[in-house]
Design a protein around this motif. Structure first.
Motif, PDB file in Angstrom:
ATOM      1  N   CYS A   1      28.936  -8.262  -6.437  1.00 45.45           N
ATOM      2  CA  CYS A   1      28.750  -9.138  -7.592  1.00 45.45           C
ATOM      3  C   CYS A   1      29.866  -8.798  -8.571  1.00 45.45           C
ATOM      4  CB  CYS A   1      27.379  -8.912  -8.229  1.00 45.45           C
ATOM      5  SG  CYS A   1      27.216  -9.678  -9.858  1.00 45.45           S
TER       6      CYS A   1
ATOM      7  N   CYS B   1      25.243 -11.902  -8.390  1.00 46.13           N
ATOM      8  CA  CYS B   1      23.913 -11.604  -7.879  1.00 46.13           C
ATOM      9  C   CYS B   1      22.909 -12.417  -8.705  1.00 46.13           C
ATOM     10  CB  CYS B   1      23.612 -10.111  -7.973  1.00 46.13           C
ATOM     11  SG  CYS B   1      23.406  -9.502  -9.661  1.00 46.13           S
TER      12      CYS B   1
ATOM     13  N   CYS C   1      28.365  -7.216 -12.102  1.00 43.47           N
ATOM     14  CA  CYS C   1      27.772  -5.877 -12.223  1.00 43.47           C
ATOM     15  C   CYS C   1      28.407  -4.879 -11.250  1.00 43.47           C
ATOM     16  CB  CYS C   1      26.259  -5.927 -12.032  1.00 43.47           C
ATOM     17  SG  CYS C   1      25.735  -6.419 -10.390  1.00 43.47           S
TER      18      CYS C   1
HETATM   19 ZN   LIG Z   1      25.307  -8.658 -10.577  1.00 46.02          ZN
END
Ligand SMILES: [Zn+2]
Ligand SMILES: [Zn+2]
Length: 218
Positions: free
Chosen positions: A63, A93, A66
């Motif tokens: 992702c 995500c 993050c």
């Molecule tokens: Zn994420």
């Protein structure tokens, strides 16, 4: 030293980004890129409800927001991520998708409002003073400054002296002293624009505040 406002294209492991040459031009809305969790550290998808085991069929995907590792199913949604300056939409995500989706509404709608500006009255310390000046207040293109353009509007015939909706901005001046400016939305044809501007400014502060508090708790 790069000229003000100049940008350059850089390639990170996450994708192509358009960033400011001079760090002083970086928008306060910008988020740093996350550290990527190394592939070797994760044998399973990091979505707790999935935890699929990675192998040569089930590939790892990061992702971009993050930096965690997921299987394709849990990380297949792509969204523009202007806060990290990506040129193209990037993988998210499920968690991060929701945050970015909300923020993109800010970029599409409220940021335009801030850049266009609103009409305000400067509230004088002396309440009985008649010389309150009206002005256009807008956010600068690099999102770092509030630009003020004064205009001549006759405000003499205001009798009721009702307090309208306004915003108080606290800032540090060139001498690092705290100053407060109180601005009031002008009644009349431009009222809606001013109100929208104040609401957008509050959203901007909220967005910055929320990402500061969430990034401190991993
Ligand atoms: Zn994420
Ligand atoms: Zn998964």
């Amino acid at each position: 030293m790069a000229a003000t406002g100049e940008k350059k294209l850089v390639r990170s492991h996450s994708g192509l980004r358009m960033v400011c040459m001079n760090a002083n031009d970086t928008s306060p809305f910008t988020l740093p890129e996350p550290q990527w969790i190394p592939d070797a550290d994760m044998g399973f998808c990091m979505n707790r409800n999935c935890q699929a085991k990675f192998d040569f069929m089930k590939r790892r995907h990061h992702c971009r927001r993050c930096g965690k590792v997921y299987c394709n199913t849990c990380c297949d949604k792509k969204l523009p991520l202007p806060r990290m300056c990506f040129v193209d939409p990037v993988r998210h995500c499920n968690n991060c998708y929701e945050n970015t989706f909300k923020e993109n509404e800010f970029y599409d709608k409220h940021l335009k409002t801030l850049l266009t500006g609103g009409q305000f009255l400067m509230l004088d310390q002396d309440e009985n003073s008649d010389n309150s000046e009206s002005f256009l207040c807008k956010l600068s293109n690099n999102h770092r400054l509030l630009q003020v353009v004064t205009t001549d509007i006759d405000t003499q015939d205001e009798e009721g002296n009702k307090m309208g909706t306004g915003i108080a901005l606290r800032y540090k001046d060139n001498y690092e002293d705290s100053q407060t400016v109180k601005m009031e939305v002008i009644d009349g044809s431009n009222k809606k624009q001013g109100m929208t501007w104040v609401a957008a400014m509050q959203k901007a502060f909220k967005m910055i505040y929320e990402s500061r508090t969430s990034s401190s708790s991993p």
